[in-house]
Design a protein around this motif. Structure first.
Motif, mmCIF file in Angstrom:
data_model
loop_
_atom_site.group_PDB
_atom_site.id
_atom_site.type_symbol
_atom_site.label_atom_id
_atom_site.label_comp_id
_atom_site.label_asym_id
_atom_site.label_seq_id
_atom_site.Cartn_x
_atom_site.Cartn_y
_atom_site.Cartn_z
ATOM 1 N N SER A 46 0.841 -1.193 0.000
ATOM 2 C CA SER A 46 0.000 0.000 0.000
ATOM 3 C C SER A 46 0.878 1.246 0.000
ATOM 4 N N ASP A 73 -9.604 -5.597 4.595
ATOM 5 C CA ASP A 73 -8.757 -4.904 3.630
ATOM 6 C C ASP A 73 -9.489 -3.740 2.966
ATOM 7 N N VAL A 82 -9.748 -3.766 -0.907
ATOM 8 C CA VAL A 82 -8.579 -3.572 -1.765
ATOM 9 C C VAL A 82 -8.295 -4.805 -2.623
ATOM 10 N N ARG A 91 -10.874 -5.251 -5.421
ATOM 11 C CA ARG A 91 -10.664 -4.240 -6.472
ATOM 12 C C ARG A 91 -9.436 -4.584 -7.317
ATOM 13 N N ARG A 92 -8.392 -5.100 -6.671
ATOM 14 C CA ARG A 92 -7.189 -5.487 -7.417
ATOM 15 C C ARG A 92 -7.534 -6.559 -8.456
#
Length: 134
Positions: free
Chosen positions: A85, A117, A120, A123-124
């Protein structure tokens, strides 16, 4: 100053244990990436592709150029990368597996630390899937 921070921040975070241990369940087990034990800090998807090897190669090339992403392991059908991050340097583990037998690319992204998370990892994987489609 910026380069000094980039060099020392991972060491400081490691000392504070904010990076976390490498997950023990990484890799391909019986033709599959490990399942997510909690969707709060892990995402896993399977994408149907006509050429899993080509799909893996395409994403591997993109990941090797992505900021704060390091390809840790790469073989013909598997990739493990770490993604950090921007602010605190929290590390997530990203895996891709080219399943030739089923014409699929399996993807898994999991946080090393924390109970959530904040989406995250999901979305990745969504972003990677969109990159395959374009």
């Amino acid at each position: 100053m910026d380069s000094l921070l980039r060099l020392t921040l991972p060491m400081i975070l490691g000392l504070l244990h904010l990076i976390g241990p490498v997950p023990a369940d990484l890799g391909v087990h019986q033709g599959q990436l490990s399942p997510c034990t909690s969707t709060a800090h892990c995402a896993r998807q399977v994408w149907s592709v006509s050429d899993p090897q080509q799909a893996l190669n395409s994403l591997a090339a993109q990941l090797s150029e992505a900021p704060r992403t390091v390809v840790e392991e790469r073989s013909n059908d598997y990739l493990h990368a770490t993604c950090s991050s921007r602010l605190f340097g929290f590390v997530d583990d990203l895996e891709l597996y080219a399943d030739q037998d089923n014409q699929q690319l399996q993807a898994r992204s999991v946080s090393r630390l924390g109970d959530s998370d904040l989406g995250v990892n999901a979305r990745r994987l969504k972003d990677l899937h969109q990159q395959l489609s374009s």
